[in-house]
Scaffold this active site. Structure first.
Site, PDB file in Angstrom:
ATOM      1  N   LYS A  35       0.846  -1.204   0.000  1.00  0.00           N
ATOM      2  CA  LYS A  35       0.000   0.000   0.000  1.00  0.00           C
ATOM      3  C   LYS A  35       0.876   1.248   0.000  1.00  0.00           C
ATOM      4  O   LYS A  35       2.084   1.163   0.242  1.00  0.00           O
ATOM      5  CB  LYS A  35      -0.894  -0.025   1.243  1.00  0.00           C
ATOM      6  CG  LYS A  35      -0.112  -0.142   2.542  1.00  0.00           C
ATOM      7  CD  LYS A  35      -0.962  -0.624   3.708  1.00  0.00           C
ATOM      8  CE  LYS A  35      -0.103  -0.685   4.972  1.00  0.00           C
ATOM      9  NZ  LYS A  35      -0.842  -1.191   6.124  1.00  0.00           N
ATOM     10  N   TYR A 244      15.685  30.172   7.223  1.00  0.00           N
ATOM     11  CA  TYR A 244      14.513  30.758   7.879  1.00  0.00           C
ATOM     12  C   TYR A 244      14.754  30.937   9.363  1.00  0.00           C
ATOM     13  O   TYR A 244      15.264  30.042  10.034  1.00  0.00           O
ATOM     14  CB  TYR A 244      13.297  29.848   7.695  1.00  0.00           C
ATOM     15  CG  TYR A 244      12.639  29.966   6.335  1.00  0.00           C
ATOM     16  CD1 TYR A 244      12.120  31.189   5.894  1.00  0.00           C
ATOM     17  CD2 TYR A 244      12.521  28.849   5.514  1.00  0.00           C
ATOM     18  CE1 TYR A 244      11.510  31.287   4.641  1.00  0.00           C
ATOM     19  CE2 TYR A 244      11.911  28.940   4.273  1.00  0.00           C
ATOM     20  CZ  TYR A 244      11.412  30.167   3.844  1.00  0.00           C
ATOM     21  OH  TYR A 244      10.807  30.260   2.611  1.00  0.00           O
TER      22      TYR A 244
HETATM   23  C1  LIG Z   1       0.064  -2.035   6.775  1.00  0.00           C
HETATM   24  C2  LIG Z   1      -0.463  -3.326   7.176  1.00  0.00           C
HETATM   25  C3  LIG Z   1       0.379  -4.438   7.278  1.00  0.00           C
HETATM   26  C4  LIG Z   1       1.886  -4.334   7.186  1.00  0.00           C
HETATM   27  O1  LIG Z   1       2.377  -3.826   8.420  1.00  0.00           O
HETATM   28  P1  LIG Z   1       3.917  -3.528   8.709  1.00  0.00           P
HETATM   29  O2  LIG Z   1       3.933  -3.070  10.109  1.00  0.00           O
HETATM   30  O3  LIG Z   1       4.323  -2.473   7.739  1.00  0.00           O
HETATM   31  O4  LIG Z   1       4.672  -4.797   8.491  1.00  0.00           O
HETATM   32  C5  LIG Z   1      -0.208  -5.672   7.521  1.00  0.00           C
HETATM   33  N1  LIG Z   1      -1.555  -5.790   7.689  1.00  0.00           N
HETATM   34  C6  LIG Z   1      -2.382  -4.722   7.632  1.00  0.00           C
HETATM   35  C7  LIG Z   1      -3.841  -4.912   7.827  1.00  0.00           C
HETATM   36  C8  LIG Z   1      -1.868  -3.462   7.396  1.00  0.00           C
HETATM   37  O5  LIG Z   1      -2.684  -2.402   7.366  1.00  0.00           O
END
Ligand SMILES: *Cc1c(COP(=O)(O)O)cnc(C)c1O
Length: 344
Positions: A35, A244
């Protein structure tokens, strides 16, 4: 014209990390959370590489992210964690990717449309998204063709009693629901041991070099390196203010280099006066504020540094997280589209 900043991505480390996580997953198969554009690295390139290494389950959050992967891997290997909007049901069914049903309303809509293979998210205690224990009934799941019955751990990166509690709840509620496979562990959850592995694990962060638990530092390799081009070098006088709000004043007459990187690229403002860049091994500390598109560096250690040279910016994820106060997840997913992404 090529961008003055680049992410150098180590494809070998990416695949090695995924394989190491697969090995740590024991008898369970290992999937991948891809994702947020593969945690900022570029989902297509990530999926292509770990698919070639044998991964067959890819998790995205949104349908747009699933669409981007069509043609890269078979649609049925893509799971969409955030479920679907009821008005998109027809398009979802036609797509071939598999929705993760998170609410009784989604389950009812899915059944009403003839069902088909689906995944279901059960909430075992993160209390964020998924079917809660109080919503479960035999009737709810009757007739549903569930491939992966899953849940998500809230505290797998800590040794919390909640891990054990969630694992027990998951074991208990899944025993009464028919399914093909079960999945509980993210990156950190894999390290909690075989009780957490079930049939399939779902790491994200550690594939990309994140150290989800300290013991993973022994086998997870960095994947991401930030490099930025020197736009200007000027010789300043002792007392000259830099950037800044003039938060740094030159200690002596000294050269200051300005590079093409900023907080708009995900290089957080909290690296102001704390971050570090390097050139030929020498250290170039960040001076003053990080701007949107520019960072100023103390270049006293490299008198021959010149406009057009490329410096490497320290971005070791665990270290950068503790310096900046941002999580390793934020440090990856905030990386902007302005970088040229180069896979080595
Ligand atoms: C993002 C996510 C993962 C992966 O988690 P990590 O901590 O990045 O390994 C797995 N399962 C779900 C439902 C997630 O939202």
């Amino acid at each position: 014209m090529s961008p003055p900043l680049r992410l150098v991505l180590d494809g070998d480390a990416l695949v090695t990390n995924w394989r190491a996580l697969a090995l740590q997953s024991g008898d369970a198969r290992c999937g991948a959370a891809v994702k947020a554009d593969g945690y900022g690295l570029g989902a297509i390139e990530v999926v292509r590489r770990i698919s070639a290494a044998g991964c067959q389950n890819f998790f995205v959050a949104h349908w747009q992210e699933a669409l981007a992967l069509f043609g890269v891997v078979p649609a049925q290997q893509i799971s969409v964690l955030n479920g679907f909007a009821i008005e998109d049901l027809q398009a979802v069914q036609n797509s071939g990717a598999i929705p993760v049903l998170n609410t009784p309303k989604q389950i009812a809509a899915w059944k009403g449309a003839g069902g088909g293979l689906c995944h279901v998210m059960l909430d075992s205690g993160i209390n964020r998204l998924g079917i809660g224990p109080e919503q479960i009934s035999a009737e709810l799941f009757a007739g549903l063709q569930i491939d992966i019955l899953m849940s998500h751990l809230a505290c797998a990166d800590e040794d919390a009693v909640q891990n054990v509690a969630q694992q027990r709840i998951f074991a208990q509620i899944t025993s009464a629901i028919s399914h093909k496979q079960r999945s509980l562990a993210n990156s950190a959850g894999i390290m909690l041991g075989r009780d957490y592995h079930y049939d399939l694990t779902r790491p994200g962060l550690s594939i990309y070099g994140g150290i989800a638990r300290s013991e993973m530092a022994a086998f997870i390799r960095p994947v991401v390196q930030i490099e930025a081009c020197v736009l200007q070098i000027r010789q300043h006088k002792a007392g000259d203010p830099i950037g800044y709000n003039a938060t740094y004043r030159c200690e002596q007459d000294m050269p200051v280099a300005t590079i093409a990187l900023g907080y708009a690229d995900g290089y957080r403002r909290s690296f102001s006066s704390l971050g570090m860049a390097r050139f030929e091994g020498a250290e170039l500390p960040v001076l003053g504020r990080v701007s949107m598109d520019l960072v100023t560096l103390d270049s006293r250690a490299v008198p021959h540094l010149a406009e057009g040279d490329w410096v490497t910016v320290d971005y070791d994820l665990a270290g950068a997280a503790s310096v900046s106060g941002a999580s390793q997840y934020e440090l990856l997913t905030g990386l902007s589209q302005r970088y040229r992404r180069i896979w080595r």
